[in-house]
Design a protein around this motif. Structure first.
Motif: not given
Length: 359
Positions: A102, A287, A329, A333, A338, A343
């Protein structure tokens, strides 16, 4: 002893021989495209659609007047846990720790799909494979494929341009320096890249224009090279031999929302660049805050392009990450949120769509 010197007789080329030659050429190309597929994707020549959006613009359109959609770390689309696991045996040779996938994955689709959807600018990060034999694609220490070489993937772009001659493609090449414990941007690596970019095929498909952008007409069916690399370990004649625009990494300010680089000093041509890839928010920021900081930097840069600088080159990165956050993050994202109420406005991608629609 009798030595008889003569001329070779030219044999007639039969139709069957021509057919065989054509068949072998097709097989050879297909073999290259198959090797490129982990990065480029499986080659399919689909119906035009957005794949030929440049047809709508006249040949005399200055390239700096076009809005060119592109992707950051374009080759990461196939990098997941399975990819990382399958490559572990060879990446162990690099003697570096590779974080979770990721961290690196910025895209979801292969190059062929991006092209067909209208993407025209690709951010390519290269270095030697773990055996120091061929140039392949990385994002940081993450090896994205061992079989898809830079040369193989270029043939995918060449074939696509043959099928879509109205279009032009921008390829940004940047050496990835954190791929291995003992990696080096040495003369051997630089010469390898140089040889790829001056091969007969590259000479044909890369627009052989230096330090300036012209009109769309002369660029149709061609690739414009954006050189985010130096050939400083080679004689200066090697650099002079390359086409495209040069953006020396020594002049590229790290993590900056406002970079100015002169790419043609004789004509005072400047590129304005936003590459604020990691928002410098306070530790523990949400985020939403990281997305907001990145979106604001992107928006400011896009607005700057409308303030009397319409004839200049603007290069805007809409992607970002903050892996130091807890929880991290990831690039996904920052781009798309997310997927929760944390968010509510989505990511930078969603907010940019609203920005463009309201502009």
């Amino acid at each position: 002893m009798s030595v008889i010197l003569g001329c070779l007789a030219t044999a007639a080329i039969l139709p069957s021989a021509l057919a065989s030659s054509s068949h072998l050429a097709a097989l050879a190309l297909q073999n290259v495209l198959d090797k490129a597929s982990p990065i480029f994707g499986s080659y399919i020549n689909r119906a035009p659609g957005r794949a030929e959006w440049m047809k709508a613009y006249p040949d005399d359109t200055p390239l700096v007047h076009l809005n060119i959609p592109g992707t950051h770390d374009s080759a990461t689309w196939n990098y997941d846990q399975a990819t990382q696991r399958s490559l572990k045996g060879i990446t162990d040779l690099n003697q570096v720790t590779v974080p979770v996938p990721e961290t690196f994955r910025c895209q979801d689709l292969p190059f062929i799909d991006m092209l067909d959807m209208g993407i025209r600018a690709f951010d390519l990060r290269y270095s030697f494979d773990p055996t120091n034999t061929t140039l392949v694609f990385y994002h940081g220490p993450a090896l994205l494929s061992e079989t898809s070489t830079v040369d193989d993937v270029l043939f995918g772009f060449y074939q696509w341009l043959d099928d879509h001659p109205s279009e032009t493609i921008f390829l940004s090449f940047q050496h990835e320096s954190s791929t291995a414990k003992y990696t080096s941007n040495n003369a051997e690596l630089q010469l390898n890249l140089y040889n790829i970019l001056v091969s007969p095929e590259a000479r044909h498909y890369f627009l052989q224009k230096k330090d300036q952008l012209g009109a769309l007409g002369e660029a149709r069916g061609k690739i414009i090279l954006l050189r985010r690399f130096d050939l400083d370990q080679l004689d200066s004649s090697y650099t002079e031999d390359l086409p495209g625009l040069h953006f020396s990494p020594s002049l590229w300010t790290d993590n900056s929302p406002d970079i100015s680089l002169v790419y043609n000093s004789k004509k005072n041509m400047t590129a304005f660049i936003e590459d604020y890839y990691q928002p410098l928010t306070p530790t523990g920021s949400s985020a939403v805050e990281n997305i907001k900081w990145k979106f604001n930097a992107t928006k400011r840069h896009l607005l700057k392009a409308t303030t009397g600088l319409e004839d200049s080159l603007f290069w805007t990165f809409a992607s970002g990450t903050n892996t130091a956050n807890t929880p991290p993050d990831w690039p996904r994202i920052i781009a798309t949120g997310n997927g929760s109420d944390l968010t509510p406005e989505g990511g930078v991608n969603h907010q940019l769509v609203s920005f463009f629609e309201a502009f």
